[in-house]
Design a protein around this motif. Structure first.
Motif, PDB file in Angstrom:
ATOM      1  N   ALA A  41       4.504 -10.288   2.232  1.00 14.95           N
ATOM      2  CA  ALA A  41       4.239  -9.782   3.578  1.00 14.95           C
ATOM      3  C   ALA A  41       2.745  -9.615   3.813  1.00 14.95           C
ATOM      4  N   LEU A  42       2.029  -9.133   2.806  1.00 15.73           N
ATOM      5  CA  LEU A  42       0.581  -9.005   2.943  1.00 15.73           C
ATOM      6  C   LEU A  42      -0.055 -10.375   3.145  1.00 15.73           C
ATOM      7  N   GLN A  43       0.369 -11.351   2.381  1.00 14.51           N
ATOM      8  CA  GLN A  43      -0.203 -12.684   2.512  1.00 14.51           C
ATOM      9  C   GLN A  43       0.043 -13.249   3.914  1.00 14.51           C
ATOM     10  N   ASP A  44       1.240 -13.033   4.446  1.00 14.97           N
ATOM     11  CA  ASP A  44       1.537 -13.506   5.807  1.00 14.97           C
ATOM     12  C   ASP A  44       0.577 -12.880   6.817  1.00 14.97           C
ATOM     13  N   LYS A  45       0.343 -11.583   6.694  1.00 17.06           N
ATOM     14  CA  LYS A  45      -0.516 -10.887   7.652  1.00 17.06           C
ATOM     15  C   LYS A  45      -1.957 -11.375   7.565  1.00 17.06           C
ATOM     16  N   LEU A  46      -2.469 -11.515   6.344  1.00 14.24           N
ATOM     17  CA  LEU A  46      -3.848 -11.975   6.209  1.00 14.24           C
ATOM     18  C   LEU A  46      -4.011 -13.406   6.715  1.00 14.24           C
ATOM     19  N   LEU A  47      -3.045 -14.255   6.434  1.00 13.98           N
ATOM     20  CA  LEU A  47      -3.114 -15.636   6.925  1.00 13.98           C
ATOM     21  C   LEU A  47      -3.024 -15.693   8.449  1.00 13.98           C
ATOM     22  N   ALA A  48      -2.404 -14.669   9.055  1.00 13.05           N
ATOM     23  CA  ALA A  48      -2.298 -14.611  10.515  1.00 13.05           C
ATOM     24  C   ALA A  48      -3.511 -13.950  11.155  1.00 13.05           C
ATOM     25  N   GLY A  49      -4.504 -13.554  10.336  1.00 12.58           N
ATOM     26  CA  GLY A  49      -5.730 -12.984  10.879  1.00 12.58           C
ATOM     27  C   GLY A  49      -5.738 -11.481  11.007  1.00 12.58           C
ATOM     28  N   GLU A  50      -4.799 -10.783  10.382  1.00 15.83           N
ATOM     29  CA  GLU A  50      -4.798  -9.317  10.400  1.00 15.83           C
ATOM     30  C   GLU A  50      -5.726  -8.829   9.287  1.00 15.83           C
ATOM     31  N   TRP A  51      -7.024  -8.699   9.630  1.00 10.37           N
ATOM     32  CA  TRP A  51      -8.047  -8.482   8.611  1.00 10.37           C
ATOM     33  C   TRP A  51      -7.965  -7.116   7.939  1.00 10.37           C
ATOM     34  N   GLU A  52      -7.242  -6.174   8.513  1.00 12.03           N
ATOM     35  CA  GLU A  52      -7.136  -4.847   7.902  1.00 12.03           C
ATOM     36  C   GLU A  52      -5.869  -4.704   7.058  1.00 12.03           C
ATOM     37  N   ALA A  53      -5.076  -5.745   6.946  1.00  9.82           N
ATOM     38  CA  ALA A  53      -3.740  -5.615   6.358  1.00  9.82           C
ATOM     39  C   ALA A  53      -3.763  -5.116   4.924  1.00  9.82           C
ATOM     40  N   ALA A  54      -4.761  -5.519   4.145  1.00  6.34           N
ATOM     41  CA  ALA A  54      -4.776  -5.158   2.723  1.00  6.34           C
ATOM     42  C   ALA A  54      -4.988  -3.669   2.498  1.00  6.34           C
ATOM     43  N   GLU A  55      -5.448  -2.944   3.518  1.00  4.99           N
ATOM     44  CA  GLU A  55      -5.685  -1.514   3.329  1.00  4.99           C
ATOM     45  C   GLU A  55      -4.391  -0.747   3.088  1.00  4.99           C
ATOM     46  N   SER A  56      -3.280  -1.304   3.487  1.00 10.17           N
ATOM     47  CA  SER A  56      -1.996  -0.635   3.240  1.00 10.17           C
ATOM     48  C   SER A  56      -1.286  -1.182   2.004  1.00 10.17           C
ATOM     49  N   PHE A  57      -1.923  -2.120   1.304  1.00  7.36           N
ATOM     50  CA  PHE A  57      -1.324  -2.687   0.090  1.00  7.36           C
ATOM     51  C   PHE A  57      -1.685  -1.786  -1.083  1.00  7.36           C
ATOM     52  N   THR A  58      -1.006  -0.667  -1.159  1.00  3.74           N
ATOM     53  CA  THR A  58      -1.309   0.355  -2.150  1.00  3.74           C
ATOM     54  C   THR A  58      -0.090   1.255  -2.302  1.00  3.74           C
ATOM     55  N   ASP A  59      -0.030   1.984  -3.383  1.00  2.29           N
ATOM     56  CA  ASP A  59       1.018   2.992  -3.537  1.00  2.29           C
ATOM     57  C   ASP A  59       0.503   4.380  -3.170  1.00  2.29           C
ATOM     58  N   HIS A  60      -0.697   4.393  -2.516  1.00  8.48           N
ATOM     59  CA  HIS A  60      -1.257   5.604  -1.914  1.00  8.48           C
ATOM     60  C   HIS A  60      -1.617   6.676  -2.934  1.00  8.48           C
ATOM     61  N   ARG A  61      -1.871   6.303  -4.140  1.00  7.16           N
ATOM     62  CA  ARG A  61      -2.331   7.267  -5.141  1.00  7.16           C
ATOM     63  C   ARG A  61      -3.802   7.598  -4.898  1.00  7.16           C
ATOM     64  N   PRO A  62      -4.265   8.766  -5.316  1.00  2.00           N
ATOM     65  CA  PRO A  62      -5.706   9.054  -5.255  1.00  2.00           C
ATOM     66  C   PRO A  62      -6.456   8.232  -6.297  1.00  2.00           C
ATOM     67  N   LEU A  63      -7.760   8.105  -6.077  1.00  2.70           N
ATOM     68  CA  LEU A  63      -8.575   7.342  -7.011  1.00  2.70           C
ATOM     69  C   LEU A  63      -8.507   7.968  -8.399  1.00  2.70           C
ATOM     70  N   GLN A  64      -8.179   7.164  -9.392  1.00  3.63           N
ATOM     71  CA  GLN A  64      -8.087   7.625 -10.779  1.00  3.63           C
ATOM     72  C   GLN A  64      -9.150   6.927 -11.602  1.00  3.63           C
ATOM     73  N   TRP A  65     -10.130   7.701 -12.081  1.00  6.79           N
ATOM     74  CA  TRP A  65     -11.139   7.137 -12.966  1.00  6.79           C
ATOM     75  C   TRP A  65     -10.573   6.938 -14.360  1.00  6.79           C
ATOM     76  N   VAL A  66     -11.166   6.023 -15.087  1.00  7.35           N
ATOM     77  CA  VAL A  66     -10.781   5.836 -16.482  1.00  7.35           C
ATOM     78  C   VAL A  66     -11.213   7.066 -17.284  1.00  7.35           C
ATOM     79  N   GLN A  67     -10.678   7.204 -18.488  1.00 10.18           N
ATOM     80  CA  GLN A  67     -11.059   8.326 -19.339  1.00 10.18           C
ATOM     81  C   GLN A  67     -12.568   8.262 -19.616  1.00 10.18           C
ATOM     82  N   PRO A  68     -13.291   9.352 -19.375  1.00 13.06           N
ATOM     83  CA  PRO A  68     -14.750   9.295 -19.498  1.00 13.06           C
ATOM     84  C   PRO A  68     -15.238   9.367 -20.940  1.00 13.06           C
TER      85      PRO A  68
END
Length: 760
Positions: free
Chosen positions: A74-101
């Protein structure tokens, strides 16, 4: 204060006339596992101990890649159709997780009763010898010397001329207040054993680390005190230190036996075991710019105040190779190499794969440091199963996808956000594997582990590269589209970060597929079988679209109509085809090379990060632009990026301790002097005018020859020492813009070939 003579080998070490006041200025030693930062104050010395395995649990140890494969079509269809913001919703909405420091272990404290005697620092000097890996400090009758053994994986430290209190102290900047620390000391027949055990706070596992220091005295008296051990009247004191990351309890008795029974209790004997592994590696490649002897005799801090000094470039080249070698073993270098004196390391002290680690390891093959390549390979091969999980979870594909960040333990993709959608990046595996391929080319071999990893990447592209331009969907040979596509860490003007056909992704996919095919020969009984893996991979590479040249005449960062360039950015991901690849060059693809050069001219420096300037220099060298190489080097040398330790910072004015500039600078100088492919040698392609004379010895070429190069006002001379018989073409700086004729060279294994240039 009376200053002694400078070191005996000004090209292969540095020194100071005062102890380090900041940990950033402490001299560095390391064996790729353990690292040390030595302040060098004989009356109140500190040695900060680090280890590549020390990363603090922060939740990332449980993190998994996002399960997004079902949403990919579905994301690929949207981007190919010119929906330039589509990838912003391609996430599981987790907060940013840094690697172990990454963090330091502790500091070894060596203190003496305070004294106001003004003579106590008489004739003081601290130094580091790159040829041995030793840091030294001396004044009056007091000496201290230290190295980290590659042979025995132990920190070896000897002090003479002082009565000392010795302790292990975890109290370093940023150390968690609730770090659970236990310490003990015990008498031994030759001295004492000090132990520091630390368990991480807020951690539901039993992860911990333990440091053990064996104190061996010659003569004198050893007394246990509350903070550790007091040594009085000894002729010398030898400290042997190790750190272990572990879960559960560590057998301290076994560690004691390993230090006490298995190792000689002699500094010189331990050094003799270490030197055959360190010295030949460091000495394989040297650079001599015929610098002024008076400038060579300056301490590093004074030399850094002369940014146009050739003596400074000589010393930074030598220090860069020394620090790169010293930080490579269990792992390749982190963002701060192998060293930090603060628990709050910038960007978690990670392995950052979308430019930083790649730049730091750029000289591994040409500067004859297979130890660095081996360390990088070890990191990759430990994590290849995690790369497979990334491909499955995010893309629903076979094969392997590398993460953009790693802590050395996990290779899973979990560090991403809206502004940094790093889970969309698919080019990382090719960039990480490129130094392994370069190494194989210098050796004339093909490592089966590299072949297997390349095949995994090719399998990923077979499953991922399935979409074509909607306007050409009925054509079975239609050009493929890389969707989603991400150009670290930039985005098109007026669009979001997740896009289509990023130039880096196109180059990486082509290179990975064709290289995998080269490593995977066809069945000799069916060389033209279209179903053979090598033929499938070549055919897939051939269907990728070409690069695009935009309205400014520049190589476009996204080869898709409507995705316009954003020029002011620190990354140069879109010029991946120029460097580190050979896809775009002035000889075979002059039109694309001109467009790449235009793109480089238009690129800004954004936040003046060191990696941006030196990445710019590496690309300029490939495009034969010595003026631009000099300008980029000047931005770093003028910008006060280097500490007195000759380790570097990420930003100007020594802001944020970071190894990018220190480790990348040798690669820039080599690329300006010598470039090679499996079939081509380019001499003096981008020599800055400020370096009119010099000698570079021991460089390795990708066609299997060692090379010594000297140049000066009368011309240049190169001596090739081939290890295999091969025909190559020679290009020189006299070719101008690359249109000159290539000169064929027939090299015979074991026979030196001398090249003389009257003009260059």
């Amino acid at each position: 204060m009376t200053n002694p003579a400078p070191p005996a080998h000004p090209l292969h070490g540095t020194f100071e006339y005062e102890p380090a006041a900041r940990w950033e200025d402490a001299f560095l030693s390391g064996n790729g596992h353990h690292g040390t930062l030595t302040f060098g104050d004989p009356y109140d010395d500190r040695v900060i101990v680090t280890h590549h395995s020390l990363v603090r649990p922060n939740g990332a140890e449980h993190a998994r890649p996002p399960e997004l494969a079902a949403e990919l079509p579905a994301l690929q269809d949207k981007l190919l159709a010119g929906e330039w913001e589509a990838a912003e919703s391609f996430t599981d909405h987790r907060p940013l997780q840094w690697v172990q420091p990454f963090h330091p272990a502790f500091q070894i404290r060596l203190t003496q009763a305070p004294s106001n005697d003004p003579r106590r620092y008489r004739s003081y000097r601290r130094s580091v010898d790159f040829t041995t890996g030793e840091t030294r400090a001396a004044c009056a009758d007091i000496t201290s010397r230290l190295f980290v053994s590659r042979a025995d994986d132990v920190i070896v430290h000897q002090i003479t001329g002082l009565d000392l209190d010795i302790s292990l102290d975890h109290r370093l900047p940023g150390a968690p207040a609730d770090l659970a620390v236990g310490q003990s000391s015990a008498r031994t027949p030759d001295g004492a054993l000090l132990t520091l055990h630390a368990r991480y706070p807020d951690n539901d596992s039993d992860r911990a680390y333990t440091g053990v220091t064996l104190v061996v005295t010659t003569g004198g008296r050893t007394e246990l005190i509350q903070s550790g051990v007091r040594v009085t009247g000894a002729d010398s004191v030898l400290l042997l230190t190790r750190v272990r990351r572990h879960t559960g309890d560590l057998d301290i008795t076994a560690e004691h036996r390993a230090l006490d029974g298995n190792l000689p209790h002699s500094y010189d004997d331990l050094l003799d075991r270490h030197l055959p592994l360190h010295r030949p590696a460091y000495e394989r490649v040297t650079l001599d710019l015929q610098a002024d002897p008076g400038e060579r005799a300056l301490p590093g801090s004074e030399l850094l105040e002369r940014p146009r000094s050739t003596a400074l470039l000589e010393r930074l080249f030598a220090a860069g190779r020394y620090h790169l070698l010293s930080s490579s073993g269990l792992n390749p270098p982190r963002l701060p190499g192998l060293w930090t004196g603060d628990w709050n390391t910038a960007w978690a002290g990670a392995f950052t794969h979308d430019a930083n680690l790649n730049l730091q390891t750029a000289s591994a093959a040409c500067a004859a440091l297979p130890e660095v390549t081996d360390a990088l390979a070890a990191l990759i091969h430990r994590q290849i199963d995690d790369w497979r999980e990334n491909a499955r979870a995010v893309f629903g594909a076979r094969g392997a996808v590398a993460p953009a960040h790693s802590d050395g333990e996990s290779g899973l993709t979990y560090h991403f956000s809206r502004e940094y959608p790093l889970h969309l990046w698919t080019a990382g595996a090719d960039w990480l594997l490129k130094p392994l391929v370069d190494h194989d080319e210098t050796q004339g071999t093909r490592d089966p582990r590299t072949a297997a990893a390349l095949a995994e990447v090719a399998h990923f592209y077979e499953d991922f590269l399935t979409r074509t331009d909607p306007d050409d969907c009925d054509n079975p040979d239609a050009r493929l589209v890389i969707v989603p596509s991400y150009s670290p860490e930039n985005r098109p003007t007026g669009a979001s970060w997740g896009a289509l056909n990023a130039a880096m992704d196109l180059s990486a996919a082509r290179h990975a597929l064709r290289t995998a095919a080269t490593y995977h020969p066809n069945n000799p009984d069916a060389p033209t079988d279209p179903d053979a893996p090598a033929n499938r991979w070549r055919a897939l590479a051939d269907r990728l679209p070409p690069h695009r040249i935009n309205a400014d005449g520049a190589l476009a960062e996204w080869a898709w109509p409507g995705l316009d360039d954003t020029y002011d950015h620190r990354h140069l991901s879109h010029l991946y085809g120029v460097w580190p690849l050979d896809e775009i060059n002035p000889y075979d693809t002059p039109r694309l090379a001109a467009a790449a050069h235009r793109a480089l001219e238009l690129r800004g420096a954004e936040n003046d990060s060191a990696h941006g300037h030196l990445h710019h220099a590496l690309i300029a060298a490939r495009l034969r632009d010595g003026h631009r190489v000099a300008h980029a080097l000047g931005a770093v040398l003028d910008g006060d990026f280097f500490h007195a330790s000759l380790m570097s910072a990420h930003y100007p004015r020594r802001d944020v301790y970071n190894a990018d500039a220190a480790h990348t600078l040798p690669a820039v100088l080599i690329e300006a002097l010598v470039q090679s492919t499996p079939d081509r040698l380019v001499l003096l392609p981008a020599l800055p005018s400020a370096l009119p004379t010099g000698e570079l010895r021991g460089v390795r070429t990708r066609f299997g020859a060692e090379l010594d190069l000297s140049w000066g006002p009368e011309g240049a001379r190169a001596v090739l020492k081939p290890h295999r018989t091969h025909r190559i073409e020679l290009r020189t700086s006299s070719d101008g813009d690359g249109d000159g004729e290539a000169q064929p060279l027939d090299l015979v294994a074991g026979e030196d070939h001398v090249i003389t240039l009257e003009t260059w």
